[in-house]
Design a protein around this motif. Structure first.
Motif, PDB file in Angstrom:
ATOM      1  N   LYS A  82      61.382  50.496  70.587  1.00  0.00           N
ATOM      2  CA  LYS A  82      62.095  49.821  69.713  1.00  0.00           C
ATOM      3  C   LYS A  82      63.632  50.190  69.589  1.00  0.00           C
ATOM      4  O   LYS A  82      64.403  49.370  69.247  1.00  0.00           O
ATOM      5  CB  LYS A  82      61.613  50.606  68.442  1.00  0.00           C
ATOM      6  N   THR A  83      63.850  51.204  70.172  1.00  0.00           N
ATOM      7  CA  THR A  83      65.367  51.675  70.164  1.00  0.00           C
ATOM      8  C   THR A  83      66.012  51.859  71.694  1.00  0.00           C
ATOM      9  O   THR A  83      67.084  52.518  71.780  1.00  0.00           O
ATOM     10  CB  THR A  83      65.628  52.935  69.381  1.00  0.00           C
ATOM     11  N   ALA A  84      65.325  51.101  72.489  1.00  0.00           N
ATOM     12  CA  ALA A  84      65.566  51.556  74.064  1.00  0.00           C
ATOM     13  C   ALA A  84      66.812  50.867  74.535  1.00  0.00           C
ATOM     14  O   ALA A  84      67.068  49.722  74.026  1.00  0.00           O
ATOM     15  CB  ALA A  84      64.445  51.072  74.709  1.00  0.00           C
ATOM     16  N   LYS A  85      67.670  51.491  75.166  1.00  0.00           N
ATOM     17  CA  LYS A  85      68.927  50.762  75.657  1.00  0.00           C
ATOM     18  C   LYS A  85      68.643  50.074  77.121  1.00  0.00           C
ATOM     19  O   LYS A  85      67.371  50.291  77.643  1.00  0.00           O
ATOM     20  CB  LYS A  85      69.896  52.065  76.107  1.00  0.00           C
ATOM     21  N   PRO A  86      69.399  49.309  77.485  1.00  0.00           N
ATOM     22  CA  PRO A  86      69.233  48.280  78.640  1.00  0.00           C
ATOM     23  C   PRO A  86      68.755  49.219  79.917  1.00  0.00           C
ATOM     24  O   PRO A  86      69.597  50.213  80.162  1.00  0.00           O
ATOM     25  CB  PRO A  86      70.511  47.503  78.889  1.00  0.00           C
ATOM     26  N   GLY A  87      68.008  49.050  80.662  1.00  0.00           N
ATOM     27  CA  GLY A  87      67.637  49.879  81.755  1.00  0.00           C
ATOM     28  C   GLY A  87      66.981  51.234  81.474  1.00  0.00           C
ATOM     29  O   GLY A  87      66.414  51.663  82.737  1.00  0.00           O
ATOM     30  N   GLN A  88      66.890  51.588  80.471  1.00  0.00           N
ATOM     31  CA  GLN A  88      66.009  52.965  80.067  1.00  0.00           C
ATOM     32  C   GLN A  88      64.647  52.776  80.744  1.00  0.00           C
ATOM     33  O   GLN A  88      63.778  51.844  80.300  1.00  0.00           O
ATOM     34  CB  GLN A  88      66.065  52.975  78.409  1.00  0.00           C
ATOM     35  N   GLU A  89      64.183  53.579  81.014  1.00  0.00           N
ATOM     36  CA  GLU A  89      62.611  53.551  81.681  1.00  0.00           C
ATOM     37  C   GLU A  89      61.882  54.227  80.362  1.00  0.00           C
ATOM     38  O   GLU A  89      62.131  54.661  79.512  1.00  0.00           O
ATOM     39  CB  GLU A  89      62.547  54.956  82.562  1.00  0.00           C
ATOM     40  N   LEU A  90      60.922  53.167  80.291  1.00  0.00           N
ATOM     41  CA  LEU A  90      59.840  53.200  79.209  1.00  0.00           C
ATOM     42  C   LEU A  90      58.348  53.549  79.773  1.00  0.00           C
ATOM     43  O   LEU A  90      58.278  53.446  80.786  1.00  0.00           O
ATOM     44  CB  LEU A  90      59.974  51.872  78.329  1.00  0.00           C
ATOM     45  N   GLY A  91      57.616  53.706  78.553  1.00  0.00           N
ATOM     46  CA  GLY A  91      56.244  53.909  79.182  1.00  0.00           C
ATOM     47  C   GLY A  91      55.440  55.530  78.687  1.00  0.00           C
ATOM     48  O   GLY A  91      54.409  55.698  78.792  1.00  0.00           O
ATOM     49  N   ASN A  92      56.622  56.382  78.318  1.00  0.00           N
ATOM     50  CA  ASN A  92      56.161  57.556  77.971  1.00  0.00           C
ATOM     51  C   ASN A  92      55.984  57.698  76.614  1.00  0.00           C
ATOM     52  O   ASN A  92      55.432  58.728  75.914  1.00  0.00           O
ATOM     53  CB  ASN A  92      57.312  58.676  78.476  1.00  0.00           C
ATOM     54  N   GLY A  93      56.331  56.902  75.559  1.00  0.00           N
ATOM     55  CA  GLY A  93      56.260  57.236  74.222  1.00  0.00           C
ATOM     56  C   GLY A  93      54.897  57.026  73.593  1.00  0.00           C
ATOM     57  O   GLY A  93      53.818  56.508  74.276  1.00  0.00           O
ATOM     58  N   ASP A  94      54.453  57.845  72.622  1.00  0.00           N
ATOM     59  CA  ASP A  94      53.230  57.839  72.146  1.00  0.00           C
ATOM     60  C   ASP A  94      52.993  58.244  70.711  1.00  0.00           C
ATOM     61  O   ASP A  94      53.945  58.351  70.152  1.00  0.00           O
ATOM     62  CB  ASP A  94      52.110  58.712  73.074  1.00  0.00           C
ATOM     63  N   VAL A  95      51.869  58.430  70.208  1.00  0.00           N
ATOM     64  CA  VAL A  95      51.618  58.804  68.734  1.00  0.00           C
ATOM     65  C   VAL A  95      50.973  60.195  68.363  1.00  0.00           C
ATOM     66  O   VAL A  95      50.698  60.551  67.364  1.00  0.00           O
ATOM     67  CB  VAL A  95      50.901  57.651  67.944  1.00  0.00           C
ATOM     68  N   GLY A  96      50.731  60.961  69.796  1.00  0.00           N
ATOM     69  CA  GLY A  96      50.497  62.311  69.464  1.00  0.00           C
ATOM     70  C   GLY A  96      48.813  62.689  69.515  1.00  0.00           C
ATOM     71  O   GLY A  96      48.420  63.524  69.250  1.00  0.00           O
ATOM     72  N   TYR A  97      48.157  61.539  69.667  1.00  0.00           N
ATOM     73  CA  TYR A  97      46.823  61.594  69.972  1.00  0.00           C
ATOM     74  C   TYR A  97      46.433  60.744  70.940  1.00  0.00           C
ATOM     75  O   TYR A  97      47.003  59.711  71.370  1.00  0.00           O
ATOM     76  CB  TYR A  97      46.203  61.474  68.631  1.00  0.00           C
ATOM     77  N   THR A  98      45.030  61.005  71.468  1.00  0.00           N
ATOM     78  CA  THR A  98      44.672  59.894  72.239  1.00  0.00           C
ATOM     79  C   THR A  98      43.145  59.266  71.570  1.00  0.00           C
ATOM     80  O   THR A  98      42.627  59.822  70.614  1.00  0.00           O
ATOM     81  CB  THR A  98      43.952  60.632  73.720  1.00  0.00           C
ATOM     82  N   VAL A  99      42.491  58.448  71.987  1.00  0.00           N
ATOM     83  CA  VAL A  99      41.313  57.737  71.836  1.00  0.00           C
ATOM     84  C   VAL A  99      40.242  57.909  72.633  1.00  0.00           C
ATOM     85  O   VAL A  99      40.566  57.545  73.815  1.00  0.00           O
ATOM     86  CB  VAL A  99      41.453  56.152  71.324  1.00  0.00           C
ATOM     87  N   PRO A 100      39.086  58.614  72.337  1.00  0.00           N
ATOM     88  CA  PRO A 100      38.058  58.604  73.551  1.00  0.00           C
ATOM     89  C   PRO A 100      37.627  57.218  74.198  1.00  0.00           C
ATOM     90  O   PRO A 100      37.835  56.405  73.400  1.00  0.00           O
ATOM     91  CB  PRO A 100      36.873  59.074  72.708  1.00  0.00           C
ATOM     92  N   ALA A 101      37.334  57.226  75.487  1.00  0.00           N
ATOM     93  CA  ALA A 101      37.199  56.067  76.364  1.00  0.00           C
ATOM     94  C   ALA A 101      35.854  55.450  75.597  1.00  0.00           C
ATOM     95  O   ALA A 101      34.830  56.339  75.252  1.00  0.00           O
ATOM     96  CB  ALA A 101      37.126  56.513  77.636  1.00  0.00           C
TER      97      ALA A 101
END
Length: 231
Positions: A82-101
């Protein structure tokens, strides 16, 4: 007369209150490249309910499709985007929990499915928020055979799924590794357009592709069920 009108109104309100519930929940994802309507699968209730919860919160609005690979998929849902700068690497943001497969033999990576991204964990638990939509490509029997013996480590693609992969396309080597929990039922062209945009070396589009995600109303969901002959 007034009493009759009042009783009629109350009867109408009661009947409408018991309107038939939709069989499925649908969501709309909008971008500048168009929009898709996605049916969330009831066979994957944990993923369905989590996506509905986040959509209700407006969590996805303003996030980007931050990773796109033509003939493969488009990925989004990283809150950091949402606030990423141009060229910033993304993909590591999360919500602090996972969902079981939630793997299901009937759900597979055909073209246009919604599936959960994840990190490399033994349980194959899904990210609490990041997802992707497959664009995929068509395969021949020979190429499917090769995939089975290499990237799929000997796991066989069922015959009926082979027909989908040969005629419609998809990403078969992801099956049973990432949870599939919905499918595009309208607007698949949006996925093709986004997958084809110019991008950097990390597969992030050079021009941001932001999204808004909204739940269809019960009335709209019932209409979609009817349109898709889901009674």
């Amino acid at each position: 007369m007034k009493k009759f009108i009042l009783l009629s109104f109350l009867l109408l309100a009661t009947v409408s209150g018991f309107a038939k519930a939709p069989k499925n929940q649908y969501v709309r994802i909008k971008t500048t490249y168009g929009e898709v309507i996605i049916r969330l699968y009831n066979q994957t209730p944990k993923h369905r309910d989590n996506f509905v919860k986040l959509a209700k919160q407006g969590f996805y609005n303003g996030t980007l499709f931050h990773r796109v690979i033509q003939n493969f998929m488009i990925q989004g849902g990283d809150p950091d985007s949402k606030t990423a700068k141009p060229g910033q690497e993304l993909g590591n943001g999360d919500v602090g929990y996972t969902v079981p497969a939630e793997f299901n033999d009937s759900l597979f990576h055909k073209r246009g499915v919604l599936a959960a991204a994840r990190d490399d964990n033994p349980a194959k638990a899904s990210s609490g928020c990041q997802f992707y939509i497959t664009e995929g490509k068509r395969f021949t029997d020979g190429k499917l055979d090769t995939l089975e013996n290499t990237r799929m480590k000997g796991r066989k693609v069922p015959a009926w799924q082979r027909e989908w992969y040969k005629s419609v396309g998809g990403v078969p080597h992801l099956d049973q590794n990432y949870t599939v929990y919905g499918e595009v039922v309208s607007g698949i062209d949006m996925v093709d357009r986004i997958a084809a945009v110019k991008k950097d070396a990390k597969d992030r589009p050079l021009e941001d592709v932001s999204m808004t995600v909204e739940l269809l109303t019960n009335k709209e969901c019932r209409q979609m069920d009817k349109l898709l002959n889901i009674e």
